[in-house]
Design an enzyme around this catalytic site. Structure first.
Site, PDB file in Angstrom:
ATOM      1  N   ASP A 420      16.689  15.725   8.238  1.00 23.88           N
ATOM      2  CA  ASP A 420      16.997  16.698   7.199  1.00 23.88           C
ATOM      3  C   ASP A 420      18.036  17.695   7.708  1.00 23.88           C
ATOM      4  OD1 ASP A 420      16.251  18.032   4.596  1.00 23.88           O
ATOM      5  OD2 ASP A 420      15.734  19.639   5.984  1.00 23.88           O
ATOM      6  N   GLU A 476      21.158  13.320   7.134  1.00 23.66           N
ATOM      7  CA  GLU A 476      21.601  14.044   5.945  1.00 23.66           C
ATOM      8  C   GLU A 476      22.725  14.951   6.441  1.00 23.66           C
ATOM      9  OE1 GLU A 476      19.685  16.562   2.258  1.00 23.66           O
ATOM     10  OE2 GLU A 476      19.155  17.167   4.295  1.00 23.66           O
TER      11      GLU A 476
END
Length: 657
Positions: A420, A476
Site C-alpha cells: 500500500d 501501489e
C-alpha cells in the site's frame, strides 16, 4: 492507568565509599570488594538481597552483626542474560528469549501480564533489564524460565521525553513488541472493551516451543505472474452477510468455506486486504446518517505487522492468539489445495499511532525518532495522509520490514505482497541529528528527508533477498504526498505495479470519451508505453477497473457522482474524478433500457480485463454486480447498507444475452 508490580524494589547495591561510611568497607581489599559486588548482583538476579545491619543498640567500631537475608516476593521465573538475536520473543529449550530494539531508551522493563490481570489493567510481574547485562548495542534482551501458561508480555521504556528532539519516552505506557506474533486485547469484532473503552490495554502472545501446525506437505504454488487472475478480497466483508451461507461468517474459516466459489470463477490468486492486527474501533463514533457507528472497516491502520488480525478468527483469543494464527495458516493451506495463491496487502507506510495526538502503542514509545520520519522540530511527516510516515529506509526499520515479510512468506506460507502506498518505501529516511537540524552547517551532501531515491535501500534489500525474490511483489506506486511512480517504480526487474493509468484509460474509452482509442490499444497490449523501456514485461502490469478504493463496478455504471454523505464528511471525502457514467439515470432505480445498458457496460469491462495483456484483478463482489450505493470511500462502514448490500444485478464473467 493503575498498574501494580509483584516485585519489591531491591536495596541499593554496595558502593566504594570513604572509610567512615561503613567499618566493613574499610577493612576489605579492593579485590574482595569487587567479589562481594559480583556476588550481590548474582543474588539480586535470583530475588535475594543481602543487607548488613548493626545491632539495635549500636555496633562497636569494627564490629558487624551477622548478615541477614531479606526475601522480596519471589519471581515466578528464573531470569538470566538472554541473547540479542533474534528480535522478538523466541521459544527455546527451557524457556523464552525476549529481545527488542531501542537505541535511545535509558531503561527497559519486561512486563508479564496474566490474562486476568490484562482485563484489570494490571501488570502481573515486572523484570527490570540491567543495561550492563541485558543490553547489547541497541538491543535489550533477557531469558526467562518458568510457566508461561496464559501469560502475555509487553515492555516499558523510560528515557527523555523531548518531542522537539524526536524522543517520546514515557514509562507509564505498556508497549507492544514490534516483533510480537499475536496481539491480545478485545476478543470479539466491534465489541467495546471494559467501561466502553475503544483502546483497552493490549499485550503480546508468549510463544511456546510446542506450537506446531500440520501443513500436510504444503508448498508454494509458484505460478508465473502471467498466469494469475487476482481477486481482491476483504476477509470480513466477503462472508459476513447471511447470503454467504457460511458457518463462520466474517472469519478466515468463512473464506475457506467459499474458496470453491472462487475456483469456479477461475480465480487462482486472492489478495487479502489488511489482515495485520488493527483496531476496528479506531474511528468509533455515532453516525447520524445511518444510525450506527463508524468503524475502521478496511484496516489500513496497522498496530502490529507480524500478528494476524485476531478478531478475523472464529477462535478469538483462544490459546492467547495461537489458534488465530493456526486458523490463518489453515486458510493458506486450503487455498493452495485448490490451486489458489494468497497475497497480503501490507501497509508499511504508516501505523495506527497517528500524529502527535495519537495513541502510544508500540513504535512511538520504543524509538520514535527511528521508526518515524520526523521534521526538524519533531513533527511527523505525513506522506501517508494518516498522520505519520514510517521511516522505511532507516537501517533498523528496513531490516524490521524484511524480517516481517520473510516471516509471512516462510512461517505463514503466503505467496506475495501488495504494498500500500509503496512510493513511501522509496523516500529517504529522516536525518535525525539535532545539531544539524537546529541550524549548524551540514558537512557533505545530505538528502532532504522524504526525497525519492532511484535505488532505495529497502526496495534493494527486498528485491535481492534470497527468500523474497521468489514471491510476488506488487507496488501501489503512488502516495498522498504527490509522488506518482506508475511505470517508474524502482523494480529490479521483478516488481509489478497496480496500473492506475490502465484503470483511467479503460474507463474513459468504454464510457465513450473521445481521444482515448490509442491509449486504450496500448492498455490492451500490456502498457508498453509504461513498462517496455524499463525492461519489464506485460505481467508487470496489474490491470484493474475497480478496487476497494473507489466505485464498485455496478456503481461505476450507475453513478456520475460520488454519494458519500453516509461517511459524515459532507461528501468531501473520496475521489471526485471517477470517470464513471450512469448510462442515463443516476442511481440504482432506473428504467429497463438503462439497466440493460449497464449490464452490457459491465460485461465490456470484464471482457477488456480478460483480453488485456498483463495480470487482471477483480474486486470482491463485482462478479455479481455488488453495489455500495454510490459510496466510493466506504472505509468506515461495517453494515448491510454499504458493505453487505444484496446485488442489484447478477452477471456472469461469460455473460448470456
Amino acid at each position: 492507568m493503575m498498574l501494580s508490580s509483584h516485585l519489591a524494589s531491591p536495596p541499593p547495591p554496595f558502593s566504594l565509599r570513604s572509610p567512615d561510611a561503613h567499618p566493613l568497607l574499610c577493612t576489605e581489599t579492593p579485590s574482595r570488594l569487587l567479589q562481594r559486588r559480583r556476588r550481590r548482583r548474582d543474588l539480586e538476579r535470583t530475588g535475594l538481597a543481602l543487607t548488613v545491619r548493626a545491632r539495635a543498640g549500636g555496633a562497636a567500631p569494627g564490629e558487624v552483626e551477622t548478615a541477614m537475608v531479606e526475601r522480596p516476593r519471589p519471581s515466578s521465573f528464573q531470569v538470566s542474560r538472554g541473547r540479542p538475536t533474534p528480535l522478538g520473543a523466541t521459544a527455546c529449550v527451557g524457556g523464552v528469549n525476549f529481545s527488542v530494539y531501542s537505541s535511545s531508551a535509558a531503561s527497559a522493563t519486561l512486563c508479564l501480564i496474566s490474562l486476568a490481570d490484562l482485563n484489570e489493567n494490571r501488570v502481573t510481574e515486572e523484570i527490570s533489564l540491567d543495561p550492563m547485562i541485558n543490553r547489547t548495542g541497541d538491543v535489550w534482551h533477557v531469558f526467562l524460565k518458568g510457566d508461561f501458561a496464559d501469560v502475555l508480555y509487553g515492555y516499558k521504556f523510560d528515557g527523555k521525553f523531548s518531542p522537539e528532539e524526536g524522543h517520546r519516552y514515557d514509562a507509564s505506557h505498556i508497549l507492544l513488541d514490534p516483533y510480537a506474533k499475536a496481539v491480545i486485547s478485545r476478543g470479539e469484532y466491534g465489541v467495546l472493551g471494559p467501561d466502553g473503552d475503544c483502546w483497552p490495554q493490549m499485550a503480546c502472545m508468549v510463544p511456546s516451543d510446542g506450537d506446531e501446525f500440520d501443513w500436510e506437505g504444503d508448498l508454494p504454488l509458484k505460478y508465473h505472474p502471467k498466469d494469475l487472475i487476482i481477486y481482491e478480497m476483504h476477509v470480513r466483508g466477503f462472508t459476513r452477510h447471511d447470503s454467504s451461507k457460511t458457518d463462520f461468517p466474517g472469519t478466515y474459516r468463512g473464506v475457506v468455506e467459499k474458496l470453491d466459489h472462487l475456483k469456479e470463477l477461475g480465480i487462482n490468486c486472492i489478495e487479502l486486504m489488511p489482515c495485520h492486527e488493527f483496531n476496528e474501533l479506531e474511528y468509533f463514533s455515532y453516525n447520524t446518517v445511518l444510525g450506527d457507528y463508524k468503524m475502521n472497516f478496511w484496516g489500513y491502520s496497522t498496530i502490529n505487522y507480524f500478528s494476524p488480525m485476531v478478531r478475523y478468527s472464529s477462535a478469538g483469543l483462544s490459546s492467547c492468539g495461537q489458534d488465530a494464527i493456526n486458523e490463518f495458516k489453515t486458510l493458506i493451506k486450503e487455498a493452495h489445495k485448490r490451486g489458489i495463491e494468497v497475497l497480503l496487502d501490507v501497509v508499511f507506510n504508516h501505523t495506527a499511532e497517528g500524529n502527535e495526538n495519537g495513541p502510544v502503542l508500540s513504535f512511538r514509545g520504543i524509538d520514535n525518532s527511528v521508526y518515524y520520519m520526523l521534521a526538524p522540530k519533531g513533527e511527523f511527516y505525513n506522506y501517508s495522509g494518516c498522520g505519520n510516515t514510517l521511516n522505511c529506509n532507516h537501517p533498523a526499520v528496513r531490516q524490521f520490514i524484511v524480517d516481517c515479510l520473510r516471516y509471512w512468506a516462510t512461517e505463514m506460507h503466503v505467496d506475495g505482497f501488495r504494498f500500500d502506498l509503496a512510493s513511501i518505501l522509496t523516500r529517504s529516511s529522516s536525518l535525525w541529528d539535532a545539531a544539524n537540524v537546529f541550524g549548524k552547517p551540514i558537512e557533505g551532501d545530505l538528502l532532504t528527508t522524504g526525497t525519492p531515491l532511484s535505488s532505495p535501500p529497502l526496495i534493494d534489500m527486498i528485491s535481492n533477498d534470497p527468500i523474497l525474490r521468489g514471491v510476488k511483489l506488487i507496488a501501489e506506486a503512488w502516495d498522498t504526498g504527490g509522488l506518482y511512480q506508475v511505470g517508474t517504480f524502482p523494480h529490479w526487474g521483478i516488481w509489478s505495479e497496480w496500473n492506475g493509468k490502465y484503470r483511467d484509460v479503460v474507463r474513459q474509452f468504454i464510457k465513450g470519451t473521445d481521444g482515448f482509442s490509442g491509449a486504450f490499444a496500448e492498455s490492451l497490449c500490456g502498457s508498453p508505453n509504461l513498462y517496455q523501456e524499463g525492461g519489464r514485461r506485460p505481467w508487470n502490469s496489474v490491470n484493474f477497473v475497480c478496487a476497494h478504493d473507489g466505485f464498485a463496478l455496478a456503481d461505476l455504471v450507475s453513478y456520475n457522482d460520488k454519494h458519500n454523505l453516509a461517511n459524515g464528511e459532507d461528501n468531501n471525502d473520496g475521489e471526485s474524478h471517477n470517470n464513471s457514467w450512469n448510462c442515463g439515470q443516476e442511481g440504482e432505480f432506473a428504467g429497463i433500457s438503462v439497466k440493460r445498458l449497464r449490464k452490457r457496460q459491465m460485461r465490456n469491462f470484464f471482457v477488456c480485463l480478460m483480453v488485456s495483456q498483463g495480470i487482471p484483478m477483480l474486486y470482491m463482489g463485482d462478479e455479481y454486480g455488488h453495489t455500495k450505493g454510490g459510496n466510493n470511500n466506504s472505509y468506515c462502514h461495517d453494515n448491510y447498507v454499504i458493505i453487505y448490500a444484496l446485488p442489484v444485478f447478477y452477471i456472469q464473467l461469460i455473460a448470456s444475452n
